[in-house]
Design a protein around this motif. Structure first.
Motif, PDB file in Angstrom:
ATOM      1  N   ARG A  99       0.841  -1.203   0.000  1.00 43.14           N
ATOM      2  CA  ARG A  99       0.000   0.000   0.000  1.00 43.14           C
ATOM      3  C   ARG A  99       0.884   1.264   0.000  1.00 43.14           C
ATOM      4  NH1 ARG A  99      -5.293   1.275   1.462  1.00 43.14           N
ATOM      5  NH2 ARG A  99      -5.750  -0.869   1.995  1.00 43.14           N
ATOM      6  N   ALA A 100       1.919   1.265   0.827  1.00 43.96           N
ATOM      7  CA  ALA A 100       2.839   2.406   0.891  1.00 43.96           C
ATOM      8  C   ALA A 100       3.578   2.591  -0.431  1.00 43.96           C
ATOM      9  CB  ALA A 100       3.833   2.224   2.028  1.00 43.96           C
ATOM     10  N   ALA A 101       3.951   1.488  -1.078  1.00 47.33           N
ATOM     11  CA  ALA A 101       4.666   1.566  -2.349  1.00 47.33           C
ATOM     12  C   ALA A 101       3.796   2.139  -3.461  1.00 47.33           C
ATOM     13  CB  ALA A 101       5.180   0.182  -2.744  1.00 47.33           C
ATOM     14  N   LEU A 102       2.471   1.971  -3.343  1.00 43.37           N
ATOM     15  CA  LEU A 102       1.552   2.431  -4.376  1.00 43.37           C
ATOM     16  C   LEU A 102       0.850   3.744  -4.014  1.00 43.37           C
ATOM     17  CD1 LEU A 102      -0.143  -0.987  -5.271  1.00 43.37           C
ATOM     18  CD2 LEU A 102       1.615   0.244  -6.562  1.00 43.37           C
ATOM     19  N   LEU A 103       1.174   4.308  -2.882  1.00 46.09           N
ATOM     20  CA  LEU A 103       0.475   5.486  -2.387  1.00 46.09           C
ATOM     21  C   LEU A 103       0.445   6.627  -3.402  1.00 46.09           C
ATOM     22  CD1 LEU A 103      -1.059   6.458   0.066  1.00 46.09           C
ATOM     23  CD2 LEU A 103       1.101   7.356   0.971  1.00 46.09           C
ATOM     24  N   ASP A 104       1.541   6.863  -4.088  1.00 47.92           N
ATOM     25  CA  ASP A 104       1.582   7.958  -5.069  1.00 47.92           C
ATOM     26  C   ASP A 104       0.821   7.633  -6.360  1.00 47.92           C
ATOM     27  OD1 ASP A 104       3.520   6.029  -5.797  1.00 47.92           O
ATOM     28  OD2 ASP A 104       4.680   7.522  -6.903  1.00 47.92           O
ATOM     29  N   ARG A 105       0.368   6.404  -6.492  1.00 50.73           N
ATOM     30  CA  ARG A 105      -0.348   5.987  -7.702  1.00 50.73           C
ATOM     31  C   ARG A 105      -1.829   5.791  -7.444  1.00 50.73           C
ATOM     32  NH1 ARG A 105       4.209   1.974 -10.283  1.00 50.73           N
ATOM     33  NH2 ARG A 105       5.865   3.498 -10.029  1.00 50.73           N
ATOM     34  N   MET A 106      -2.263   6.071  -6.237  1.00 49.91           N
ATOM     35  CA  MET A 106      -3.667   5.884  -5.871  1.00 49.91           C
ATOM     36  C   MET A 106      -4.425   7.196  -6.056  1.00 49.91           C
ATOM     37  SD  MET A 106      -3.167   3.392  -2.598  1.00 49.91           S
ATOM     38  CE  MET A 106      -4.871   2.962  -2.469  1.00 49.91           C
TER      39      MET A 106
END
Length: 107
Positions: A99-106
């Motif tokens: 979730r943290a790794a994708l935070l900027d893509r959400m």
């Protein structure tokens, strides 16, 4: 061009111009439609699913109305390498590191 007889009236000219623009940009329009399409219900991504996407050299644009679940064996690196964007109207289940790794893509 209407006065010269190429078109019967202004409306005919405008319709033709719009059709020509749509034809000229058909690929972009198709990609936009695909990008904006929502999956409805449950969408689960396993490590094998994401590895197939990676092997194909593609990126996912996840758009779901419902529930998205990313398997617990998916690494943050694999998620970032294969998921371009995540838009979920509902619930998103993934390990906290993914979730943290994708935070900027959400969105």
């Amino acid at each position: 061009m209407v006065q010269e007889g190429f078109y019967s009236n202004h409306t005919d000219f405008i319709r033709t111009a719009i059709r020509n623009q749509i034809d000229r940009h058909a690929d972009v329009l198709r990609q936009t439609v695909l990008r904006k399409t929502l999956d409805l219900g449950l969408r689960r991504y396993s490590r094998a699913d994401l590895e197939r996407v990676q092997a194909a050299g593609e990126m996912l644009q996840i758009n779901v109305l419902g529930l998205v679940s990313i398997a617990s064996d998916v690494s943050p690196e694999l998620a970032r390498a294969t998921i371009a964007s995540v838009s979920v109207l509902g619930a998103f289940h993934a390990d906290s590191d993914v979730r943290a790794a994708l935070l900027d893509r959400m969105g």
